[in-house]
Scaffold this motif. Structure first.
Motif, mmCIF file in Angstrom:
data_model
loop_
_atom_site.group_PDB
_atom_site.id
_atom_site.type_symbol
_atom_site.label_atom_id
_atom_site.label_comp_id
_atom_site.label_asym_id
_atom_site.label_seq_id
_atom_site.Cartn_x
_atom_site.Cartn_y
_atom_site.Cartn_z
ATOM 1 N N GLY A 153 81.711 -28.908 -14.612
ATOM 2 C CA GLY A 153 80.796 -28.272 -13.675
ATOM 3 C C GLY A 153 79.401 -28.868 -13.753
ATOM 4 N N GLY A 154 78.467 -28.252 -13.033
ATOM 5 C CA GLY A 154 77.100 -28.769 -12.989
ATOM 6 C C GLY A 154 76.352 -28.520 -14.290
ATOM 7 N N ARG A 155 75.470 -29.450 -14.626
ATOM 8 C CA ARG A 155 74.703 -29.325 -15.861
ATOM 9 C C ARG A 155 73.313 -29.918 -15.636
ATOM 10 N NH1 ARG A 155 76.652 -32.940 -20.811
ATOM 11 N NH2 ARG A 155 75.752 -34.493 -19.425
ATOM 12 N N TRP A 156 72.270 -29.096 -15.839
ATOM 13 C CA TRP A 156 70.889 -29.591 -15.708
ATOM 14 C C TRP A 156 70.566 -30.517 -16.872
ATOM 15 C CZ3 TRP A 156 68.401 -29.085 -11.291
ATOM 16 C CH2 TRP A 156 68.809 -28.076 -10.425
ATOM 17 N N VAL A 157 69.963 -31.638 -16.558
ATOM 18 C CA VAL A 157 69.592 -32.617 -17.577
ATOM 19 C C VAL A 157 68.385 -32.098 -18.355
ATOM 20 C CG1 VAL A 157 68.699 -34.965 -17.917
ATOM 21 C CG2 VAL A 157 70.485 -34.526 -16.209
ATOM 22 N N ASP A 158 68.443 -32.225 -19.684
ATOM 23 C CA ASP A 158 67.317 -31.826 -20.521
ATOM 24 C C ASP A 158 66.246 -32.915 -20.530
ATOM 25 O OD1 ASP A 158 68.244 -29.343 -21.373
ATOM 26 O OD2 ASP A 158 69.463 -30.249 -22.963
ATOM 27 N N ALA A 159 64.982 -32.480 -20.579
ATOM 28 C CA ALA A 159 63.881 -33.436 -20.724
ATOM 29 C C ALA A 159 63.988 -34.110 -22.090
ATOM 30 C CB ALA A 159 62.546 -32.720 -20.580
ATOM 31 N N ARG A 160 63.581 -35.377 -22.155
ATOM 32 C CA ARG A 160 63.672 -36.141 -23.395
ATOM 33 C C ARG A 160 62.298 -36.253 -24.054
ATOM 34 N NH1 ARG A 160 64.505 -41.357 -22.171
ATOM 35 N NH2 ARG A 160 65.493 -41.907 -24.126
ATOM 36 N N GLU A 161 62.270 -36.021 -25.371
ATOM 37 C CA GLU A 161 61.010 -36.167 -26.105
ATOM 38 C C GLU A 161 60.502 -37.600 -26.027
ATOM 39 O OE1 GLU A 161 61.305 -34.706 -30.067
ATOM 40 O OE2 GLU A 161 61.916 -32.698 -29.420
ATOM 41 N N ALA A 162 61.423 -38.574 -25.934
ATOM 42 C CA ALA A 162 61.019 -39.978 -25.849
ATOM 43 C C ALA A 162 60.167 -40.225 -24.603
ATOM 44 C CB ALA A 162 62.248 -40.883 -25.835
ATOM 45 N N ASP A 163 60.437 -39.456 -23.523
ATOM 46 C CA ASP A 163 59.639 -39.623 -22.310
ATOM 47 C C ASP A 163 58.226 -39.088 -22.509
ATOM 48 O OD1 ASP A 163 61.689 -40.844 -20.884
ATOM 49 O OD2 ASP A 163 62.467 -38.950 -20.143
ATOM 50 N N ASP A 164 58.095 -37.971 -23.230
ATOM 51 C CA ASP A 164 56.755 -37.455 -23.534
ATOM 52 C C ASP A 164 55.979 -38.456 -24.373
ATOM 53 O OD1 ASP A 164 56.970 -35.025 -22.190
ATOM 54 O OD2 ASP A 164 57.992 -34.079 -23.876
ATOM 55 N N ALA A 165 56.659 -39.048 -25.363
ATOM 56 C CA ALA A 165 55.993 -40.021 -26.234
ATOM 57 C C ALA A 165 55.547 -41.244 -25.433
ATOM 58 C CB ALA A 165 56.931 -40.434 -27.365
ATOM 59 N N ALA A 166 56.397 -41.665 -24.483
ATOM 60 C CA ALA A 166 56.053 -42.837 -23.671
ATOM 61 C C ALA A 166 54.810 -42.568 -22.827
ATOM 62 C CB ALA A 166 57.229 -43.218 -22.770
ATOM 63 N N ALA A 167 54.692 -41.361 -22.288
ATOM 64 C CA ALA A 167 53.520 -41.021 -21.475
ATOM 65 C C ALA A 167 52.275 -40.878 -22.337
ATOM 66 C CB ALA A 167 53.780 -39.730 -20.695
ATOM 67 N N GLU A 168 52.474 -40.331 -23.548
ATOM 68 C CA GLU A 168 51.310 -40.090 -24.411
ATOM 69 C C GLU A 168 50.685 -41.377 -24.928
ATOM 70 O OE1 GLU A 168 52.801 -37.359 -27.299
ATOM 71 O OE2 GLU A 168 52.921 -35.743 -25.820
ATOM 72 N N LYS A 169 51.465 -42.450 -24.973
ATOM 73 C CA LYS A 169 50.899 -43.693 -25.514
ATOM 74 C C LYS A 169 49.763 -44.245 -24.648
ATOM 75 C CE LYS A 169 53.809 -47.306 -23.476
ATOM 76 N NZ LYS A 169 55.176 -47.081 -23.074
ATOM 77 N N TRP A 170 49.692 -43.797 -23.392
ATOM 78 C CA TRP A 170 48.636 -44.265 -22.496
ATOM 79 C C TRP A 170 47.348 -43.456 -22.638
ATOM 80 C CZ3 TRP A 170 49.681 -48.760 -20.227
ATOM 81 C CH2 TRP A 170 51.028 -49.115 -20.033
ATOM 82 N N GLY A 171 47.362 -42.425 -23.476
ATOM 83 C CA GLY A 171 46.164 -41.618 -23.666
ATOM 84 C C GLY A 171 46.025 -40.577 -22.573
ATOM 85 N N GLN A 172 44.979 -39.787 -22.660
ATOM 86 C CA GLN A 172 44.768 -38.688 -21.716
ATOM 87 C C GLN A 172 44.249 -39.191 -20.381
ATOM 88 O OE1 GLN A 172 45.376 -35.270 -21.758
ATOM 89 N NE2 GLN A 172 46.695 -36.040 -23.381
ATOM 90 N N ALA A 173 44.763 -38.610 -19.312
ATOM 91 C CA ALA A 173 44.286 -38.971 -17.974
ATOM 92 C C ALA A 173 42.943 -38.297 -17.729
ATOM 93 C CB ALA A 173 45.291 -38.518 -16.925
#
Lengths: 157, 82
Positions: free
Chosen positions: A137-157
């Protein structure tokens, strides 16, 4: 038009060429294309137990605004000559294109960096949600911590 | 004026609706207070959702952000696009 949120597929070649067409000051175009991957399901052993399709939901209105804000942030960080972002929604199957990011600049450095930056921010800030069709059946994809880390490496907007 | 609430993805399914209009009760002045009040009205998934995110007027917001009549408030799980 810099940002499109659409059900339809897009032409990678045409979108990439359009960033440089008629603009002799452009020396580099970097692009990224994201595809639906046929992930195996965790814990499944049979080779055919894979994601057969997914449906992308989004928040009309906010999606476009958030993508425009991400592009504007990239333009404030690098000297860019053009940006194009296309993100699809609706039902997609493995092998389908999901997202296109193309960045034109004078040189490759800013084009590569801004393209990666836009993807990293899009992953954590643009309101899209993936739901996978699986044999159970259907399953919502979980957010990945690796994606948060990738965004954080650019610093604060 | 009321507040337009929107729910997305797994939260939308858990609540069985994409959104609702509510009159902001007296004393509810932040997104966090609005979430708690809605959870107390039977929207249980708002209390139990892990890593619940929100937006006010289509901008990502923290739960301390002010909310007032006429605002559009959205609740949703962490995003998974790209």
């Amino acid at each position: 038009m810099r940002v499109s949120v659409q059900e339809a597929d897009f032409d990678v070649g045409a979108e990439t060429e359009a960033l440089a067409a008629g603009r002799p000051e452009v020396g580099a175009v970097a692009s990224f294309v994201g595809y639906v991957r046929a992930d195996k399901l965790a814990g499944e052993s049979a080779a055919d137990q894979a994601v057969s399709a997914m449906t992308l939901e989004h928040y009309p209105g906010m999606t476009e605004k958030s993508l425009e804000a991400i592009v504007a942030e990239a333009e404030s960080r690098w000297s860019l000559l053009g940006v194009r972002v296309i993100h699809r929604f609706g039902r997609l199957v493995p092998g389908d294109r999901i997202v296109f990011v193309g960045v034109a600049g004078s040189h490759r450095g800013e084009a590569f960096a801004a393209c990666e930056f836009i993807m990293d921010y899009l992953k954590t800030r643009a309101p899209f949600w993936k739901k996978e069709d699986t044999p159970e059946g259907g399953r919502w994809v979980d957010a990945r911590e690796a994606d948060d880390a990738a965004a954080e490496k650019w610093g604060q907007a | 004026m009321s507040v337009r609430i929107q729910y997305f993805a797994g939260l939308r399914e858990a609540l069985g609706m994409g959104g609702e209009e509510v009159e902001l009760p007296a004393g509810v002045a932040t997104v966090g207070a609005l979430r708690d009040w809605l959870a107390g009205q039977g929207r249980d998934a708002l209390a139990t959702a892990k890593n619940l995110r929100c937006a006010v007027n289509q901008q990502m917001a923290g739960f301390g952000v002010a909310v007032k009549s006429g605002d559009e408030v959205a609740f949703f799980p962490p995003v998974t696009g790209g």
